[in-house]
Scaffold this active site. Sequence first.
Site, PDB file in Angstrom:
ATOM      1  N   ARG A 122      11.200   3.678   2.876  1.00 35.39           N
ATOM      2  CA  ARG A 122      10.647   2.770   3.448  1.00 35.39           C
ATOM      3  C   ARG A 122      12.542   2.292   4.311  1.00 35.39           C
ATOM      4  NH1 ARG A 122       5.711  -1.380   4.160  1.00 35.39           N
ATOM      5  NH2 ARG A 122       4.788   0.513   4.773  1.00 35.39           N
ATOM      6  N   HIS A 146       5.472   6.041  11.495  1.00 34.20           N
ATOM      7  CA  HIS A 146       4.343   5.473  10.163  1.00 34.20           C
ATOM      8  C   HIS A 146       3.342   7.281   9.439  1.00 34.20           C
ATOM      9  CE1 HIS A 146       3.775   5.182   5.740  1.00 34.20           C
ATOM     10  NE2 HIS A 146       2.975   2.637   6.144  1.00 34.20           N
ATOM     11  N   LYS A 194      26.728  -5.290  -3.343  1.00 36.67           N
ATOM     12  CA  LYS A 194      27.289  -4.896  -3.678  1.00 36.67           C
ATOM     13  C   LYS A 194      28.172  -4.326  -2.147  1.00 36.67           C
ATOM     14  CE  LYS A 194      27.045  -4.123  -8.534  1.00 36.67           C
ATOM     15  NZ  LYS A 194      27.023  -2.544  -9.282  1.00 36.67           N
ATOM     16  N   ARG A 202       0.764  -1.273   0.186  1.00 37.77           N
ATOM     17  CA  ARG A 202      -0.157  -0.315   0.044  1.00 37.77           C
ATOM     18  C   ARG A 202       1.079   1.167  -0.367  1.00 37.77           C
ATOM     19  NH1 ARG A 202      -3.168  -4.035   1.749  1.00 37.77           N
ATOM     20  NH2 ARG A 202      -0.841  -4.496   3.115  1.00 37.77           N
ATOM     21  N   THR A 203       1.970   1.241   1.015  1.00 40.96           N
ATOM     22  CA  THR A 203       1.979   2.652   1.191  1.00 40.96           C
ATOM     23  C   THR A 203       3.415   3.017  -0.179  1.00 40.96           C
ATOM     24  OG1 THR A 203       2.384   2.500   3.399  1.00 40.96           O
ATOM     25  CG2 THR A 203       4.242   3.797   2.447  1.00 40.96           C
TER      26      THR A 203
HETATM   27  N1   CP Z   1      -0.077   0.283   5.693  1.00 38.67           N
HETATM   28  C1   CP Z   1       0.925  -0.315   5.639  1.00 38.67           C
HETATM   29  O1   CP Z   1       2.160   0.339   5.411  1.00 38.67           O
HETATM   30  O2   CP Z   1       1.046  -1.298   4.291  1.00 38.67           O
HETATM   31  P1   CP Z   1       2.071  -1.381   3.534  1.00 38.67           P
HETATM   32  O3   CP Z   1       2.916  -2.329   4.468  1.00 38.67           O
HETATM   33  O4   CP Z   1       1.442  -2.905   2.487  1.00 38.67           O
HETATM   34  O5   CP Z   1       2.869  -0.819   2.553  1.00 38.67           O
END
Ligand code: CP
Length: 313
Positions: free
Chosen positions: A109, A137, A88, A59-60
């Site tokens: 991320r 987040h 590497k 999603r993110t």
């Molecule tokens: N909500 C969320 O962070 O989902 P993902 O881990 O799929 O990005």
Amino acid sequence: MTFKGQSIISIRDLSKPDILLILERAKKIEQMLSDNPKSTLDIAKDKVIASLFFEPSTRTRLSFETAINRLGAKVIGFSGTEGTSVKKGETLKDTALTVAQYADMIVMRHPLEGSARYVSEVTGIPVLNGGDGANQHPTQTLLDLYTIIKNKGAISGLTITMVGDLKYGRTVHSLAYALSLFDNINLVLVSPDELKMPAYLIDEIKEKSGMKITETSEISDAALNSDIIYVTRIQKERFPDPAEYHRLKNAYIIDKGLMSMAKKDTIVMHPLPRVDEISTDMDSMDNAVYFNQAGLGVPVRMALISLLLGYNL
Ligand code: CP
């Protein structure tokens, strides 16, 4: 704050007026795209945004990349380090400094807490934290708040119950802090003792806001009388001991039976992905808003990126 050129690493980087401005812009974007929600605004055609996902995401990453595309900008990046020079032995600093030569902004991320802050400091270009370990987040929190407003009309005055892994779940850490900016929230935290929300965070929130917080290991009357039940996955990947994960993984399961005891208009949210903590029999219920919640990541992230790039709408 002046958004242009800023990084958003933690929800603490945003004041309540900042958050409300982003959510107002998300609403405006939804209205502008109301004829065709899958069309583009094409305001950022000359921008390149890097999407660097060192850790799995559906999603993110995809909603950020959709938001970037719908603003007319271009996306570069990777999903997983396979195929990159990280394999590497390249350091995070060198990867970031290199990407900053190509892109106007970085969305990232990474499993290490503090990694997004570090990248923003070494590159000097705006960085949006799409999750750093169990820490923060912030853009998930923005879409969570937007989902709450859309379903409940307001944030202040609600009883909100967070259920599951409150120790390792970064979404609840960011959301709990953000809720403390609003008035008269009653926050109920339901988790096994081993997965309680970190004490430092609860202490910080209580000290700053006086928000009412109740901790329990039972999905009690308080939870069932909630306006919102916010469910989280037990974060398998953060457990040092796999046996501990297996012992706790099914601590709570939200299903139709449980919801029959809740208030009729209680909504169930989840940042997703779900494993077993929400029964699929819930999915057809009006109370289940989690897939729509994931969809709202697009207008919210469009709103935030457009503000950080300095565009007026
Ligand atoms: N909500 C969320 O962070 O989902 P993902 O881990 O799929 O990005």
